[in-house]
Design a protein around this motif. Sequence first.
Motif, PDB file in Angstrom:
ATOM      1  N   ASP A   6       0.812  -1.150  -0.149  1.00 19.25           N
ATOM      2  CA  ASP A   6       0.025  -0.139  -0.035  1.00 19.25           C
ATOM      3  C   ASP A   6       0.809   1.313  -0.171  1.00 19.25           C
ATOM      4  O   ASP A   6       1.967   1.492   0.841  1.00 19.25           O
ATOM      5  CB  ASP A   6      -0.997   0.062   1.314  1.00 19.25           C
ATOM      6  CG  ASP A   6      -1.936  -0.977   1.138  1.00 19.25           C
ATOM      7  OD1 ASP A   6      -2.781  -0.928   0.050  1.00 19.25           O
ATOM      8  OD2 ASP A   6      -2.116  -1.887   1.914  1.00 19.25           O
ATOM      9  N   LEU A   7       0.536   2.147  -0.862  1.00 21.00           N
ATOM     10  CA  LEU A   7       1.411   3.163  -1.185  1.00 21.00           C
ATOM     11  C   LEU A   7       2.683   3.132  -1.687  1.00 21.00           C
ATOM     12  O   LEU A   7       3.412   4.427  -1.830  1.00 21.00           O
ATOM     13  CB  LEU A   7       1.253   4.188   0.167  1.00 21.00           C
ATOM     14  CG  LEU A   7      -0.180   4.745   0.621  1.00 21.00           C
ATOM     15  CD1 LEU A   7      -0.085   5.811   1.350  1.00 21.00           C
ATOM     16  CD2 LEU A   7      -0.929   5.431  -0.847  1.00 21.00           C
ATOM     17  N   THR A   8       3.116   1.816  -1.704  1.00 21.20           N
ATOM     18  CA  THR A   8       4.499   1.608  -2.498  1.00 21.20           C
ATOM     19  C   THR A   8       4.325   0.965  -3.873  1.00 21.20           C
ATOM     20  O   THR A   8       4.639   1.678  -4.883  1.00 21.20           O
ATOM     21  CB  THR A   8       5.252   0.545  -1.544  1.00 21.20           C
ATOM     22  OG1 THR A   8       5.520   1.081  -0.302  1.00 21.20           O
ATOM     23  CG2 THR A   8       6.668   0.346  -2.341  1.00 21.20           C
ATOM     24  N   ASP A  11      -2.583   2.116  -4.626  1.00 24.39           N
ATOM     25  CA  ASP A  11      -3.088   2.814  -3.719  1.00 24.39           C
ATOM     26  C   ASP A  11      -4.680   2.373  -3.844  1.00 24.39           C
ATOM     27  O   ASP A  11      -5.267   2.659  -5.047  1.00 24.39           O
ATOM     28  CB  ASP A  11      -3.121   4.333  -3.797  1.00 24.39           C
ATOM     29  CG  ASP A  11      -4.089   5.186  -2.888  1.00 24.39           C
ATOM     30  OD1 ASP A  11      -4.630   4.520  -2.061  1.00 24.39           O
ATOM     31  OD2 ASP A  11      -3.978   6.381  -3.165  1.00 24.39           O
ATOM     32  N   MET A  88       0.872   2.590  -8.229  1.00 28.42           N
ATOM     33  CA  MET A  88       1.818   3.987  -7.887  1.00 28.42           C
ATOM     34  C   MET A  88       2.763   4.114  -9.201  1.00 28.42           C
ATOM     35  O   MET A  88       3.064   3.074 -10.072  1.00 28.42           O
ATOM     36  CB  MET A  88       2.564   3.688  -6.535  1.00 28.42           C
ATOM     37  CG  MET A  88       1.586   3.304  -5.345  1.00 28.42           C
ATOM     38  SD  MET A  88       0.528   4.780  -5.204  1.00 28.42           S
ATOM     39  CE  MET A  88       1.751   6.004  -4.294  1.00 28.42           C
ATOM     40  N   ASP A 173       7.305   2.713   2.115  1.00 28.39           N
ATOM     41  CA  ASP A 173       7.009   4.171   1.931  1.00 28.39           C
ATOM     42  C   ASP A 173       7.008   4.622   3.053  1.00 28.39           C
ATOM     43  O   ASP A 173       6.830   5.858   3.498  1.00 28.39           O
ATOM     44  CB  ASP A 173       5.890   4.433   1.195  1.00 28.39           C
ATOM     45  CG  ASP A 173       4.627   3.750   1.677  1.00 28.39           C
ATOM     46  OD1 ASP A 173       3.833   4.461   2.688  1.00 28.39           O
ATOM     47  OD2 ASP A 173       4.286   2.688   1.636  1.00 28.39           O
ATOM     48  N   SER A 174       6.789   3.812   4.404  1.00 30.11           N
ATOM     49  CA  SER A 174       6.829   4.581   5.653  1.00 30.11           C
ATOM     50  C   SER A 174       7.968   4.320   6.587  1.00 30.11           C
ATOM     51  O   SER A 174       8.769   3.433   6.470  1.00 30.11           O
ATOM     52  CB  SER A 174       5.546   3.893   6.538  1.00 30.11           C
ATOM     53  OG  SER A 174       5.822   2.306   6.904  1.00 30.11           O
ATOM     54  N   SER A 193       6.306   8.097  -1.421  1.00 32.31           N
ATOM     55  CA  SER A 193       5.066   7.988  -2.242  1.00 32.31           C
ATOM     56  C   SER A 193       4.035   7.908  -1.376  1.00 32.31           C
ATOM     57  O   SER A 193       2.588   7.895  -1.826  1.00 32.31           O
ATOM     58  CB  SER A 193       5.148   6.827  -3.111  1.00 32.31           C
ATOM     59  OG  SER A 193       5.490   5.602  -2.490  1.00 32.31           O
ATOM     60  N   GLY A 194       4.518   7.512  -0.096  1.00 32.66           N
ATOM     61  CA  GLY A 194       3.127   7.480   1.005  1.00 32.66           C
ATOM     62  C   GLY A 194       2.859   8.891   1.815  1.00 32.66           C
ATOM     63  O   GLY A 194       3.110   9.838   1.072  1.00 32.66           O
ATOM     64  N   ARG A 195       2.962   8.647   2.944  1.00 36.00           N
ATOM     65  CA  ARG A 195       2.398   9.667   4.045  1.00 36.00           C
ATOM     66  C   ARG A 195       3.823  10.007   4.676  1.00 36.00           C
ATOM     67  O   ARG A 195       3.825  11.213   5.398  1.00 36.00           O
ATOM     68  CB  ARG A 195       1.451   9.212   5.110  1.00 36.00           C
ATOM     69  CG  ARG A 195      -0.069   9.062   4.477  1.00 36.00           C
ATOM     70  CD  ARG A 195      -0.946   8.745   5.297  1.00 36.00           C
ATOM     71  NE  ARG A 195      -2.066   8.584   4.574  1.00 36.00           N
ATOM     72  CZ  ARG A 195      -2.669   7.531   3.920  1.00 36.00           C
ATOM     73  NH1 ARG A 195      -1.828   6.510   3.963  1.00 36.00           N
ATOM     74  NH2 ARG A 195      -3.843   7.577   3.250  1.00 36.00           N
ATOM     75  N   ASP A 212       9.839   8.189  -5.754  1.00 41.49           N
ATOM     76  CA  ASP A 212       8.760   7.238  -6.023  1.00 41.49           C
ATOM     77  C   ASP A 212       9.575   6.166  -6.798  1.00 41.49           C
ATOM     78  O   ASP A 212      10.744   6.298  -7.017  1.00 41.49           O
ATOM     79  CB  ASP A 212       7.528   8.000  -6.875  1.00 41.49           C
ATOM     80  CG  ASP A 212       8.058   8.758  -7.975  1.00 41.49           C
ATOM     81  OD1 ASP A 212       9.117   8.443  -8.584  1.00 41.49           O
ATOM     82  OD2 ASP A 212       7.560   9.829  -8.405  1.00 41.49           O
TER      83      ASP A 212
END
Length: 240
Positions: A6-8, A11, A88, A173-174, A193-195, A212
């Motif tokens: 997720d988010l890597t 999404d 993504m 991404d985290s 690419s995430g938060r 990214d």
Amino acid sequence: MLWNIDLTLVDVAIVTRDAYAEAFRLVTGRPLVKLAPALGRPDSEIVFETLAVNGVVAEDAHLPKFLSALAVAFADRRKRLAKEGRAMPGARDALKAVARLDGVVQSVLTGTIKGNAVHKLKAFDLDKHIDFEIGGYGEEVYPKATLLQVAQGRARERLGTPFTAANTVVIGDSTRDVQAARIGGAAMIAVASGRSTVAELREAGADIVLPDLSNASEVVAAVAGLTAPVDRGTVGGWLA
């Protein structure tokens, strides 16, 4: 390579929330008011916090029931993934480019339960280069760093090659992904690419931070630069 999902790579937040809402209703008989944020955590942890923030006292049977209901609810919505979600930027090309490296095996290290992880990647044709049997998944009640070591153990059993920080790369991404790599024993490529911001990812200890995945050559260079092959003549020498 152990990819976060997720988010890597994708999404699919809208579909995920709807599936959680359905699972919550089926397990508790109540509507979901608030879903606990993912923040790089496994589904097992999100389930417990979601129950708590909605005033449900967790019992032993809640987790297996919720994860089972979540798998069914997500599968029922899998046709919506490509319409309401997205791959993504650069994800498909990055997976293909890394697959061309000698001896590389790609899998996932994700908070998503296994069945849903497969659906997420298949929806965007991102599953071709992934060996799902050696990954780590959200139904396994381990901290992510321990889950990384579990995935390394599965890869060793399947491929006959020891996997350590010298030949394992995580891409996520985290900051939680970064922390898992640092503690669990892997090199870390972080993508902003995430938060989590570039600065946060660097401060957490990522070896390399990319904006990214849009530059596949940059991703390949990062993987090759961080990975020391155990045996260049043996397929599976790199878990990258």
